[in-house]
Design a protein around this motif. Structure first.
Motif, short mmCIF file in Angstrom:
data_model
loop_
_atom_site.label_atom_id
_atom_site.label_comp_id
_atom_site.label_asym_id
_atom_site.label_seq_id
_atom_site.Cartn_x
_atom_site.Cartn_y
_atom_site.Cartn_z
N MET A 1 0.84 -1.19 0.00
CA MET A 1 0.00 0.00 0.00
C MET A 1 0.88 1.25 0.00
N MET A 2 0.48 2.22 -0.81
CA MET A 2 1.18 3.48 -0.90
C MET A 2 0.84 4.40 0.27
N SER A 3 -0.40 4.37 0.70
CA SER A 3 -0.86 5.20 1.81
C SER A 3 -1.49 4.30 2.86
N GLY A 4 -1.42 4.75 4.08
CA GLY A 4 -1.97 3.95 5.16
C GLY A 4 -1.92 4.71 6.47
N PRO A 5 -2.27 4.08 7.56
CA PRO A 5 -2.27 4.76 8.86
C PRO A 5 -0.84 5.09 9.30
N ALA A 6 -0.65 6.33 9.70
CA ALA A 6 0.65 6.76 10.21
C ALA A 6 0.66 6.61 11.73
N VAL A 7 1.74 7.05 12.36
CA VAL A 7 1.87 6.88 13.80
C VAL A 7 0.90 7.77 14.57
N ARG B 1 0.37 9.46 3.16
CA ARG B 1 1.20 8.84 2.13
C ARG B 1 2.48 8.34 2.80
N LEU B 2 2.76 7.04 2.65
CA LEU B 2 3.90 6.42 3.30
C LEU B 2 5.06 6.15 2.35
N ARG B 3 4.77 5.89 1.08
CA ARG B 3 5.81 5.52 0.13
C ARG B 3 5.89 6.57 -0.98
N THR B 4 7.03 6.62 -1.62
CA THR B 4 7.22 7.57 -2.72
C THR B 4 6.56 7.04 -3.99
N GLY C 1 7.33 3.61 -5.55
CA GLY C 1 6.98 2.41 -4.80
C GLY C 1 8.14 1.77 -4.07
N LEU C 2 9.28 2.43 -4.00
CA LEU C 2 10.46 1.88 -3.34
C LEU C 2 10.84 2.66 -2.09
N GLY C 3 10.87 3.99 -2.21
CA GLY C 3 11.31 4.82 -1.10
C GLY C 3 10.20 5.08 -0.09
N PHE C 4 10.52 5.94 0.88
CA PHE C 4 9.60 6.30 1.95
C PHE C 4 9.47 7.81 2.04
N THR C 5 8.28 8.26 2.35
CA THR C 5 8.08 9.66 2.69
C THR C 5 8.53 9.88 4.13
N ARG C 6 8.42 11.12 4.59
CA ARG C 6 8.83 11.38 5.97
C ARG C 6 7.89 10.69 6.95
N ALA C 7 6.61 10.63 6.60
CA ALA C 7 5.67 9.88 7.45
C ALA C 7 6.00 8.39 7.43
N GLY C 8 6.43 7.88 6.27
CA GLY C 8 6.81 6.48 6.21
C GLY C 8 8.07 6.20 7.03
N GLY C 9 9.04 7.12 6.99
CA GLY C 9 10.22 6.96 7.82
C GLY C 9 9.91 7.01 9.30
#
Length: 467
Positions: free
Chosen positions: A322-328, A334-337, A340-348
C-alpha cells in the motif's frame, strides 16, 4: 311560420348583423383564452359586483392570480414597504374586468418564476470569525553526521547516541528516529552514516564489515542500528564461480558475511539491531525481500542480536503493498514515494516506530555507555593462551601448523596446575568425589569386614617370620 320563411322576412341586414355578432364573440373568447389571467376572469361571477364596491380600494387591486410565495425572512424585513396611492370609491360596472385587462396597473403583475421587484438586496452581513484551531506541528529532529557534532550541540543534556548504518533506507530511518526522539527522548541523539547502493555481499561497493567496526569504535554510540540488503539481491561471483540467488551456495556465502558483520558489532559491547527489508510495489521484488528477511532473521537469532520486522506496517489487511496507510498519529497519510520503493517522511517515522519499539526498552532500562568513552569490549569468547608452555593461542585453537615441541618437565608447583595439564598435555582432570563427573564406584563394606581386612596383613606377616 317555419324557420326558412322567418329568414326570408329578416332580409340580408339580419344575416349581416348575426355574422358580426358571431365574429365579435369568437374574438372575445379567443382573447380571453390567450391572456394569462383569462381563466381567472372567465368565471361564473363575471357580472357579479365585487365586494369592495363603494369602499376605498386596498393597497393593490383584487386579483384572482395566485399569490407569490413568501420571500426569505431577511429580505422581507429589509424590503421597503410600498404604499399604494389612495383611490376614490368606484361604482359597480359589469364590464370592469374587461376594462382592467387593457388598463395598465400601478404595480406590475406577478408572473410565476419571476420574483417580485423588492428593491436592492440588503448588504451582506459577514459571519463572525471562528477562532482557528491550529494542529500542533510534529516535532522535527536532527540527524548528526558525527557523534562529536551531537555532543557539541547537546552538551551535558546528551545521555546516549544511536548510530544508524546502511544504505539509502538508513537515511530515512535515521530521520524517523530523530523525529521520534525529539518528542519522547530528547536526551538521545541520532548519528547517521549511509552509503547509497551498499550492502553485505562480498562484491559490494562498500565494505560494511570493516567500516561498521571502525565507526562504532570512533563514534562510541549507545546502540547500533543496521538497515541494508536491498542491493544484495543478485548472484554472487567469487573464485568458485557464480552463485545464483538463494541457492545453497549463495546462502552459505551470504550467511557467513552476515555472521561476520554481526559478530564484529556485538564484540563492541553495544546493543545491535538488524532491520528487515520492507515490501515494494513489485510482486516479484517483494517476494525476494521476504526471502532475504528469513535469512537475516535466522542469522540475527544465531548471533544473539535484535531483528526488527517492519513488513506488516506497509501492507494492507490482505497482505498487499500500500502506498498510503495509517501513520503513527492515527491519520491516513502517504507512506511511500511515487516509485513504490522509497519512503516519505511519514513512512520513515513509521519505520522508526517499529525500531523504537524494540530498542526503546533497552535505551531506558539498560546501563548505557557514557557518550565519548572508549568502547569496552565485553568478553564474548574465551581467549586460549599457551604462555605457560610456550604454545601459541592459534595452536591451542586448532590452527594448522608445526607440532609443538615437547615441553620441558614442569616445576613441582606447576605440575599441579589443572589448566596446564588439560590444555597442554591433554591429561584429564582428577575427579572430585561426589561430583557428577566422578564415575568411580566402591561398594560399601560392613564394620566386621573392615576389621578383618585390617587384621589379615598382620597375621600373614607373623606366619612368614615363624620357623
Amino acid at each position: 311560420m317555419n324557420r326558412t320563411g322567418q329568414r326570408r322576412r329578416m332580409g340580408p341586414e339580419g344575416d349581416a348583423s348575426s355574422a358580426w355578432l358571431w365574429l365579435a364573440g369568437s374574438a372575445l373568447c379567443l382573447l380571453l383564452l390567450l391572456l394569462p389571467e383569462a381563466p381567472a376572469l372567465a368565471q361564473a361571477d363575471w357580472f357579479r359586483p365585487p365586494a369592495d364596491v363603494g369602499q376605498p380600494s386596498r393597497a393593490a387591486p383584487p386579483q384572482r392570480a395566485r399569490q407569490p410565495p413568501p420571500q426569505p425572512r431577511r429580505q422581507q424585513q429589509a424590503a421597503p414597504v410600498r404604499q399604494a396611492p389612495a383611490q376614490q370609491p368606484r361604482g359597480w360596472n359589469p364590464f370592469q374586468p374587461l376594462i382592467d385587462l387593457f388598463q395598465p396597473q400601478d404595480e406590475p403583475r406577478y408572473a410565476p418564476g419571476r420574483p417580485r421587484d423588492l428593491g436592492p438586496p440588503p448588504p451582506a452581513v459577514a459571519a463572525p470569525a471562528r477562532p482557528a484551531v491550529e494542529t500542533p506541528a510534529e516535532p522535527r529532529g536532527s540527524v548528526y553526521a558525527t557523534a562529536a557534532a551531537a555532543r557539541a550541540e547537546r552538551g551535558e543534556d546528551l545521555k546516549g547516541i544511536v548510530l544508524v548504518l546502511g544504505d539509502e533506507y538508513a537515511d530515512v530511518l535515521a530521520q524517523g528516529l530523530a523525529d521520534a526522539f525529539a518528542a519522547d527522548r530528547k536526551d538521545i541523539a541520532v548519528v547517521g552514516h549511509a552509503e547509497s547502493g551498499s550492502g553485505f555481499a562480498p562484491a559490494g561497493t562498500y565494505d560494511w564489515i570493516s567500516e561498521a567496526r571502525r565507526l562504532v569504535a570512533s563514534e562510541a554510540p549507545s546502540a547500533v542500528v543496521m538497515f541494508a540488503g536491498s542491493a544484495d539481491l543478485a548472484p554472487i561471483q567469487d573464485t568458485g564461480g557464480a552463485a545464483e540467488l538463494f541457492d545453497e551456495r549463495w546462502r552459505a556465502i551470504y550467511g557467513r558475511r552476515i555472521d561476520e558483520l554481526l559478530l564484529g558489532l556485538k564484540l563492541q559491547g553495544r546493543p545491535v539491531v538488524l532491520v528487515g527489508l520492507p515490501p515494494v510495489d513489485d510482486a516479484a521484488a517483494s517476494e525476494r525481500n521476504a526471502r532475504l528477511n528469513e535469512l537475516l532473521s535466522e542469522r540475527a537469532e544465531r548471533a544473539g542480536v535484535i531483528f526488527v520486522e517492519v513488513w506488516d506496517g506497509f501492507v494492507d489487511e490482505n497482505g498487499q503493498f500500500m502506498m498510503s496507510g495509517p501513520a503513527v498519529d492515527g491519520q491516513r497519510r502517504r507512506l511511500r514515494t511515487a516509485n513504490g520503493l522509497g519512503f516519505t517522511r511519514a513512512g520513515g517515522r513509521k519505520l522508526a516506530f517499529f525500531v523504537d519499539r524494540e530498542l526503546g526498552p533497552r535505551l531506558e532500562h539498560e546501563e548505557l555507555p557514557v557518550p565519548g568513552d572508549p568502547v569496552a569490549a565485553r568478553p564474548s569468547i574465551i581467549m586460549l593462551t599457551g604462555a605457560g608452555a610456550g604454545i601459541s593461542a592459534r595452536a591451542l585453537a586448532g590452527a594448522p601448523g608445526p607440532a609443538p615441541a615437547s615441553p620441558s618437565p614442569p616445576p613441582p608447583g606447576e605440575a599441579q596446575d589443572g589448566a596446564l595439564r588439560l590444555l597442554v598435555r591433554g591429561e584429564p582432570l582428577p575427579a572430585v568425589s561426589g561430583r557428577t563427573d566422578d564415575f568411580s564406584w566402591t561398594p560399601p563394606r560392613r564394620a566386621d569386614e573392615s576389621a578383618a581386612a585390617q587384621a589379615a596383613p598382620e597375621s600373614t606377616g607373623a606366619a612368614k617370620t615363624a620357623p
